[in-house]
Design a protein around this motif. Sequence first.
Motif, PDB file in Angstrom:
ATOM      1  N   GLU A  70      -5.105 -15.147  -1.560  1.00 23.05           N
ATOM      2  CA  GLU A  70      -5.028 -14.492  -2.867  1.00 23.05           C
ATOM      3  C   GLU A  70      -4.926 -12.976  -2.770  1.00 23.05           C
ATOM      4  N   ASN A  71      -5.249 -12.411  -1.608  1.00 25.02           N
ATOM      5  CA  ASN A  71      -5.234 -10.951  -1.473  1.00 25.02           C
ATOM      6  C   ASN A  71      -3.868 -10.397  -1.076  1.00 25.02           C
ATOM      7  N   PHE A  72      -2.902 -11.274  -0.805  1.00 26.06           N
ATOM      8  CA  PHE A  72      -1.640 -10.791  -0.266  1.00 26.06           C
ATOM      9  C   PHE A  72      -0.866  -9.885  -1.225  1.00 26.06           C
ATOM     10  N   PRO A  73      -0.739 -10.207  -2.523  1.00 27.18           N
ATOM     11  CA  PRO A  73       0.007  -9.294  -3.408  1.00 27.18           C
ATOM     12  C   PRO A  73      -0.577  -7.897  -3.459  1.00 27.18           C
ATOM     13  N   GLY A  74      -1.928  -7.796  -3.515  1.00 28.25           N
ATOM     14  CA  GLY A  74      -2.556  -6.478  -3.521  1.00 28.25           C
ATOM     15  C   GLY A  74      -2.323  -5.726  -2.235  1.00 28.25           C
ATOM     16  N   LEU A  75      -2.289  -6.451  -1.124  1.00 24.90           N
ATOM     17  CA  LEU A  75      -2.014  -5.817   0.170  1.00 24.90           C
ATOM     18  C   LEU A  75      -0.633  -5.165   0.160  1.00 24.90           C
ATOM     19  N   LEU A  76       0.386  -5.899  -0.309  1.00 27.39           N
ATOM     20  CA  LEU A  76       1.737  -5.350  -0.323  1.00 27.39           C
ATOM     21  C   LEU A  76       1.841  -4.108  -1.203  1.00 27.39           C
ATOM     22  N   ASN A  77       1.113  -4.104  -2.304  1.00 30.63           N
ATOM     23  CA  ASN A  77       1.173  -2.963  -3.220  1.00 30.63           C
ATOM     24  C   ASN A  77       0.683  -1.674  -2.579  1.00 30.63           C
ATOM     25  N   HIS A  78      -0.105  -1.780  -1.514  1.00 30.49           N
ATOM     26  CA  HIS A  78      -0.690  -0.587  -0.888  1.00 30.49           C
ATOM     27  C   HIS A  78      -0.106  -0.303   0.490  1.00 30.49           C
ATOM     28  N   VAL A  79       0.945  -1.032   0.886  1.00 33.36           N
ATOM     29  CA  VAL A  79       1.569  -0.774   2.193  1.00 33.36           C
ATOM     30  C   VAL A  79       2.160   0.629   2.235  1.00 33.36           C
ATOM     31  N   GLY A  80       2.882   1.018   1.173  1.00 34.37           N
ATOM     32  CA  GLY A  80       3.481   2.354   1.141  1.00 34.37           C
ATOM     33  C   GLY A  80       2.449   3.456   1.247  1.00 34.37           C
ATOM     34  N   HIS A  81       1.323   3.327   0.505  1.00 34.69           N
ATOM     35  CA  HIS A  81       0.247   4.321   0.591  1.00 34.69           C
ATOM     36  C   HIS A  81      -0.314   4.399   2.006  1.00 34.69           C
ATOM     37  N   SER A  82      -0.458   3.237   2.652  1.00 28.58           N
ATOM     38  CA  SER A  82      -1.020   3.219   4.001  1.00 28.58           C
ATOM     39  C   SER A  82      -0.099   3.915   4.995  1.00 28.58           C
ATOM     40  N   ILE A  83       1.200   3.726   4.840  1.00 26.74           N
ATOM     41  CA  ILE A  83       2.165   4.400   5.726  1.00 26.74           C
ATOM     42  C   ILE A  83       2.045   5.910   5.577  1.00 26.74           C
ATOM     43  N   LEU A  84       1.920   6.396   4.345  1.00 33.69           N
ATOM     44  CA  LEU A  84       1.786   7.837   4.123  1.00 33.69           C
ATOM     45  C   LEU A  84       0.498   8.363   4.732  1.00 33.69           C
ATOM     46  N   ASP A  85      -0.604   7.624   4.552  1.00 33.22           N
ATOM     47  CA  ASP A  85      -1.898   8.089   5.043  1.00 33.22           C
ATOM     48  C   ASP A  85      -1.922   8.250   6.555  1.00 33.22           C
ATOM     49  N   HIS A  86      -1.230   7.373   7.257  1.00 33.13           N
ATOM     50  CA  HIS A  86      -1.328   7.380   8.721  1.00 33.13           C
ATOM     51  C   HIS A  86      -0.256   8.219   9.408  1.00 33.13           C
ATOM     52  N   PHE A  87       0.893   8.395   8.777  1.00 37.29           N
ATOM     53  CA  PHE A  87       1.992   9.046   9.478  1.00 37.29           C
ATOM     54  C   PHE A  87       2.488  10.319   8.797  1.00 37.29           C
ATOM     55  N   PHE A  88       2.614  10.316   7.491  1.00 36.88           N
ATOM     56  CA  PHE A  88       3.211  11.449   6.799  1.00 36.88           C
ATOM     57  C   PHE A  88       2.135  12.253   6.080  1.00 36.88           C
ATOM     58  N   LEU A  89       1.351  12.993   6.875  1.00 36.14           N
ATOM     59  CA  LEU A  89       0.287  13.828   6.316  1.00 36.14           C
ATOM     60  C   LEU A  89       0.909  15.049   5.647  1.00 36.14           C
ATOM     61  N   SER A  90       0.506  15.302   4.417  1.00 39.27           N
ATOM     62  CA  SER A  90       1.154  16.376   3.659  1.00 39.27           C
ATOM     63  C   SER A  90       0.115  17.341   3.101  1.00 39.27           C
ATOM     64  N   GLU A  91       0.599  18.528   2.788  1.00 37.81           N
ATOM     65  CA  GLU A  91      -0.228  19.499   2.087  1.00 37.81           C
ATOM     66  C   GLU A  91      -0.188  19.202   0.582  1.00 37.81           C
ATOM     67  N   LYS A  92      -0.908  19.980  -0.176  1.00 32.96           N
ATOM     68  CA  LYS A  92      -0.956  19.741  -1.616  1.00 32.96           C
ATOM     69  C   LYS A  92       0.408  19.898  -2.277  1.00 32.96           C
ATOM     70  N   ASP A  93       1.213  20.830  -1.747  1.00 35.72           N
ATOM     71  CA  ASP A  93       2.510  21.080  -2.370  1.00 35.72           C
ATOM     72  C   ASP A  93       3.618  20.186  -1.817  1.00 35.72           C
ATOM     73  N   GLY A  94       3.308  19.247  -0.908  1.00 40.98           N
ATOM     74  CA  GLY A  94       4.302  18.302  -0.412  1.00 40.98           C
ATOM     75  C   GLY A  94       4.425  18.302   1.103  1.00 40.98           C
ATOM     76  N   LEU A  95       5.440  17.646   1.572  1.00 39.93           N
ATOM     77  CA  LEU A  95       5.641  17.440   3.010  1.00 39.93           C
ATOM     78  C   LEU A  95       6.788  18.325   3.476  1.00 39.93           C
ATOM     79  N   ASN A  96       6.503  19.237   4.422  1.00 39.91           N
ATOM     80  CA  ASN A  96       7.560  20.119   4.906  1.00 39.91           C
ATOM     81  C   ASN A  96       8.389  19.425   5.995  1.00 39.91           C
TER      82      ASN A  96
END
Length: 528
Positions: A70-96
């Motif tokens: 039952e948790n699979f749909p919620g997992l998919l909804n947060h895959v994009g956020h997880s990718i950003l958190d681990h790889f594309f660290l950004s400042e407040k004004d965005g990613l240079n």
Amino acid sequence: MGASSSTEQLSPEQREAESLAASTGALTILEKAFSNLSDPLTKTIPITSLKDCFKLSIDYQNCEASFKPENFPGLLNHVGHSILDHFFLSEKDGLNWISFLNGYTKCCGRMPTSDSLNNLLKVFVTAIVKSGATTGLQVESSDADYKINGYLLPADLLMLLWMCWVMSWSSRNPKLFKDKATFGLPDINNLVLSAVSSCAEGGAELNIWDDNILGSDKQLPIGKLHVWVLKTVPNLPECLVQFIHSRLSNSASQQDISEPSSSSTGDSHSIARFNNYLLTPGRAWSISLTLRGTMRDEILKTCFAPDIAEVKESLLYRSSLHGKGLNRFWSNAEGYNGPILVLISATSEDHSWSIGALTHQGFENKDTFYGTSGSLYAISPVFEHLTSSGKEKNFVYSHLHSPGYEAKPKPVGIAFGGSIGNERVFMDEDFSKITVRHHAYDKTYQPGALFPNQGYLPTEAQVLEVEVWGLGGEKIKEAQNAFQKREQLFTEQRRKVDLKTFSNWEDSPEKMMMDMVSNPNAVRREER
């Protein structure tokens, strides 16, 4: 754009980041993607743009799988956020520009498969936590490194594999996902059961045909799971790499992935149509995780092709369609000089199972073993991949009846591994019976069971279905079509009778014989 021109002075940090990105072959794509995603004024990518870029969700209600965490749909909804958190660290004004390149290199750069697997597990764990669910995995990070400890339950592993499947589907059908894509998730229980058998305590003694294993609390330690992935499905971490690369490539070409494509609509019935074959989408995807190059691309067609006609192009032979027997098989597979996948479904002791064999060359009519490389597969209910051992080269045996008398006739049928008379897998000429022997008889392929509870004695089983798939691509298939047309033409010419020879009664042999019988003393002129 954030990239500097050749006339500008590059900082050492930017030069290193661009050099690492260039080593992946994706620098040009990254430049275009950054240009399309970034704000022209600030020259940074807003975080919302990257969130939309990596957005991933499906309509879970139409999933036809028998067991659905039952948790699979919620997992998919947060895959994009997880990718950003681990790889594309950004400042407040965005990613240079430099941060963008470093993020891509962290997840898609050249690295050992074990490190790529850790990246996949990090994204998975973070997505589960963000969805509000719990997992037995913990990521312990430090300034320079991180460690992944704990375990996965069978249901957790199923969600991880499904997440990779959806990423693979998205990579090949980038226009598929509009809000919530609707398609059926495949049956990949054979992969989960393989991991449970290899990693869980007492897994080898489990009743594999027990339907409750997927929902059980059997713990799969992460260390053993690492070993299982690297041995059985080594290309699994590539699903994350291909997903990120595909989404950024679409951003570079300014394709709107939120706009559906008429040729790439994924409906819940598409997988059901392919489930009539032995090579179901789930099984095809499982095998693809062990392959690379053209063979992998060809077998993935059965997973993600929107039209079943594309799948049938690779099907060389199917016993229920073309008829059982070695002759029927030969008339459909002869002339295909490329990689071939043979799938066999059989039943013994009230249980059905499927095995497969992959040859890297076409079949030949020989009374000896031949071949240069190949693999054996346990397909269902448990997936296993047995590669070449390097000790012998008895990869394939395929022998039709020889014309004339043979003092010591060789077996007629198809075999893989072992030796003549003691083949590891042997299917008779009628395709009615298959014999599977213990790996002790075989020095060509690696040891391992091809179906659950396989003992030391040879096992004879009734063949239910046989399928042969060509994995060599369009050119090899076109060459086979041309070969078969020539053979058909030669056959027709041999059968053709020249009726003109007998069209004139006066010149026919029958007329001459009757004349001789009626008046044998008649004088006849000899024609010279």
